[in-house]
Write a protein that holds these residues in place. Sequence first.
Motif, PDB file in Angstrom:
ATOM      1  N   ASN A 151      17.010  22.557  51.294  1.00  0.00           N
ATOM      2  CA  ASN A 151      17.082  21.588  50.256  1.00  0.00           C
ATOM      3  C   ASN A 151      15.633  21.454  49.401  1.00  0.00           C
ATOM      4  OD1 ASN A 151      18.573  20.010  47.732  1.00  0.00           O
ATOM      5  ND2 ASN A 151      17.382  17.916  48.920  1.00  0.00           N
ATOM      6  N   PHE A 152      15.295  22.965  48.770  1.00  0.00           N
ATOM      7  CA  PHE A 152      14.503  23.742  48.094  1.00  0.00           C
ATOM      8  C   PHE A 152      14.596  24.046  46.819  1.00  0.00           C
ATOM      9  CE2 PHE A 152      12.163  27.024  46.499  1.00  0.00           C
ATOM     10  CZ  PHE A 152      10.869  26.597  46.460  1.00  0.00           C
ATOM     11  N   PRO A 153      14.723  23.788  45.610  1.00  0.00           N
ATOM     12  CA  PRO A 153      13.463  22.766  45.503  1.00  0.00           C
ATOM     13  C   PRO A 153      13.498  21.386  44.710  1.00  0.00           C
ATOM     14  CG  PRO A 153      13.499  24.412  43.193  1.00  0.00           C
ATOM     15  CD  PRO A 153      14.551  24.762  44.222  1.00  0.00           C
ATOM     16  N   THR A 154      12.821  20.666  45.108  1.00  0.00           N
ATOM     17  CA  THR A 154      12.286  19.168  44.223  1.00  0.00           C
ATOM     18  C   THR A 154      11.409  19.029  44.776  1.00  0.00           C
ATOM     19  OG1 THR A 154      11.880  18.223  46.891  1.00  0.00           O
ATOM     20  CG2 THR A 154      14.226  18.616  46.531  1.00  0.00           C
ATOM     21  N   LYS A 155      10.883  18.445  43.832  1.00  0.00           N
ATOM     22  CA  LYS A 155       9.352  17.458  43.415  1.00  0.00           C
ATOM     23  C   LYS A 155       8.647  16.650  44.295  1.00  0.00           C
ATOM     24  CE  LYS A 155      10.487  18.981  38.345  1.00  0.00           C
ATOM     25  NZ  LYS A 155      10.902  17.965  37.380  1.00  0.00           N
ATOM     26  N   GLU A 156       9.442  16.557  44.933  1.00  0.00           N
ATOM     27  CA  GLU A 156       9.161  15.701  46.284  1.00  0.00           C
ATOM     28  C   GLU A 156       7.080  16.577  46.475  1.00  0.00           C
ATOM     29  OE1 GLU A 156       9.462  14.854  50.849  1.00  0.00           O
ATOM     30  OE2 GLU A 156      11.143  16.067  49.299  1.00  0.00           O
ATOM     31  N   VAL A 157       6.474  14.999  46.408  1.00  0.00           N
ATOM     32  CA  VAL A 157       5.268  15.276  46.653  1.00  0.00           C
ATOM     33  C   VAL A 157       4.483  16.228  48.080  1.00  0.00           C
ATOM     34  CG1 VAL A 157       3.013  14.542  46.453  1.00  0.00           C
ATOM     35  CG2 VAL A 157       4.554  14.025  44.542  1.00  0.00           C
ATOM     36  N   VAL A 158       4.319  16.538  48.235  1.00  0.00           N
ATOM     37  CA  VAL A 158       3.537  17.903  49.664  1.00  0.00           C
ATOM     38  C   VAL A 158       2.273  16.864  50.311  1.00  0.00           C
ATOM     39  CG1 VAL A 158       2.954  19.745  51.011  1.00  0.00           C
ATOM     40  CG2 VAL A 158       4.954  19.804  49.593  1.00  0.00           C
ATOM     41  N   LYS A 159       1.892  16.993  48.897  1.00  0.00           N
ATOM     42  CA  LYS A 159       0.277  16.383  49.057  1.00  0.00           C
ATOM     43  C   LYS A 159      -0.705  15.541  48.362  1.00  0.00           C
ATOM     44  CE  LYS A 159      -3.986  15.826  51.619  1.00  0.00           C
ATOM     45  NZ  LYS A 159      -3.824  15.448  53.134  1.00  0.00           N
ATOM     46  N   ARG A 160      -1.694  14.486  48.099  1.00  0.00           N
ATOM     47  CA  ARG A 160      -1.881  13.635  46.975  1.00  0.00           C
ATOM     48  C   ARG A 160      -2.736  14.339  46.819  1.00  0.00           C
ATOM     49  NH1 ARG A 160       2.525  10.723  47.543  1.00  0.00           N
ATOM     50  NH2 ARG A 160       4.420  10.714  46.096  1.00  0.00           N
ATOM     51  N   PHE A 161      -3.604  14.407  45.423  1.00  0.00           N
ATOM     52  CA  PHE A 161      -5.660  14.168  45.728  1.00  0.00           C
ATOM     53  C   PHE A 161      -5.426  13.783  44.374  1.00  0.00           C
ATOM     54  CE2 PHE A 161      -3.949  18.488  47.065  1.00  0.00           C
ATOM     55  CZ  PHE A 161      -5.016  18.525  48.431  1.00  0.00           C
TER      56      PHE A 161
END
Length: 477
Positions: free
Chosen positions: A300-310
């Motif tokens: 279900n790509f692409p979404t704007k789900e965050v993979v990693k937060r800095f």
Amino acid sequence: MKLLNKSLFYSLLFSIGTQSCKTINTQDQDVEVQLSAVSYNGNIKQIINNNCFYCHSGETPSAGMDLTTYDNLVEAVKNRGLLNRINNASNPMPQSGLMMKEDRLKLKEWAEKNFPLEANTNSINTVKTPTMYYKAPEITPINIDNEGFDFMTKMQGHWVGDIFLLGQKIPWFTFDFRAINTSQIHGLFEGGTMGNLFNTFFVAEYKGVKTIMLRNGGILADIYRTSYFVLTEVSNNEYLFVDAYGGKDIMWVKVSFKDNKMKMVSYTSRMGSNKPSKHMEFNGALLHSDLAQKASEKYNFPTKEVVKRFPNGMPLADWGEQYPVVTSASYMMQAGDKSYAELGELAQDPIQINDIENIATVDLSFKRSDLSKDNKISVYLSREPLTDNKGNFKTEYGYISEKMMNEVLLFPEISKSQNDFQLTYLHEGKCYLTFVIDNNQDMTPGKGDYYSESLALDLKAGAPLKIEVDNILKTIN
Ligand code: HEC
């Protein structure tokens, strides 16, 4: 059609810089050089590893000259004009351009002092510690809610073209970018015994802004290193990613698209010691997009789900005493015998191999009672089988046909002394594996080379495949 150059296997897309006693001043990039005590184990070995290892090591070192031992290096300085070559701007070693002055001076001083093996501790104590100063610039990421998100869709696919790397042009190279979850794509490149690296773009939150980041790295020349970049400029199908700590003055990658072509260029400064210079340029065409399409449907790509937060930008790693000034979002560690997972931990890498989802592995073990005895083995992972249903290698005029070569997704090479190898970061799904021994050393599968029939695989994350290879028995004719 010449496919590969040996240096390819030995090359990171972004070279590793050396960094020692110096002052880095962000305003004018001047580097004040101060020589510390030189010795083989203290600093010379590291300089040679970082700059020469790609070519002057392994089973067939360039110019027949292996520079990985103390004795060989001393011999090369004494009898092979090493100091001349590293200072010869028109015919330099490494071929990609002169090393930073500091390193060249160290080698000269080392020779003048008659090649000390260990540093004289008295002289270390008397060396004044230079002042270290580095102020990272403010980085303003692109907010993908406004622009730039289309990059993720455009970058997917099987790209084939040529690459300029370390001062050399290599006419055939490939990247296979596919989704590995809802908001991340991964393109693999695995060199085999000498190096193993990858490239992944993902949706991140950088200092509170939703953006795209790039992680690039792996293990090369016995060093684990990953570097992180963040998207800071988008214009007319061009996307600029800069070092996620040191910004554009440290290193950057630009990806641009035109029609069905993609260009990826990287510039690096050896961690701030020089002005960034060109390190890599790939120019490719999108040959196949079916595998990427399947992956994007699956995840279900692409979404704007965050993979990693800095939230506060990149966590800064401690590079140790040898590299006292951290200038880049790079995480490094001497590899030795440690596993990938251990190295990521030790390097304080914010994303480690076990954090990367949906990648498959294959464990190869070579029995070598077949024709692979005493030979390097090229492993070709491809979209379509390279052999036909009669088991014959698909050739044209005695060589692998261009059409078949363009089915290749990955092409590591395994040294003759290695009987086990793990292929990491593979995409899930169907592919074929063919083993070739390049008898005539022309880097291309062709007449007289040995091969095995293509093996169909269905790769799944979390279900590592084990393959015993003892069937390289046929000759291409
Ligand atoms: C990208 C590959 C590559 C890298 C990296 C590289 N070399 Fe070389 N080197 C070669 C090749 C190919 C030759 C033979 C052709 C030539 O002399 O230009 C060579 C030749 C040499 C020679 C001449 C040997 C002789 O007997 O003629 C010296 C000395 C040398 N290299 C030193 C170095 C040193 C020191 C480094 C690192 C600081 C280095 N090279 C990095 C590829 C490389």
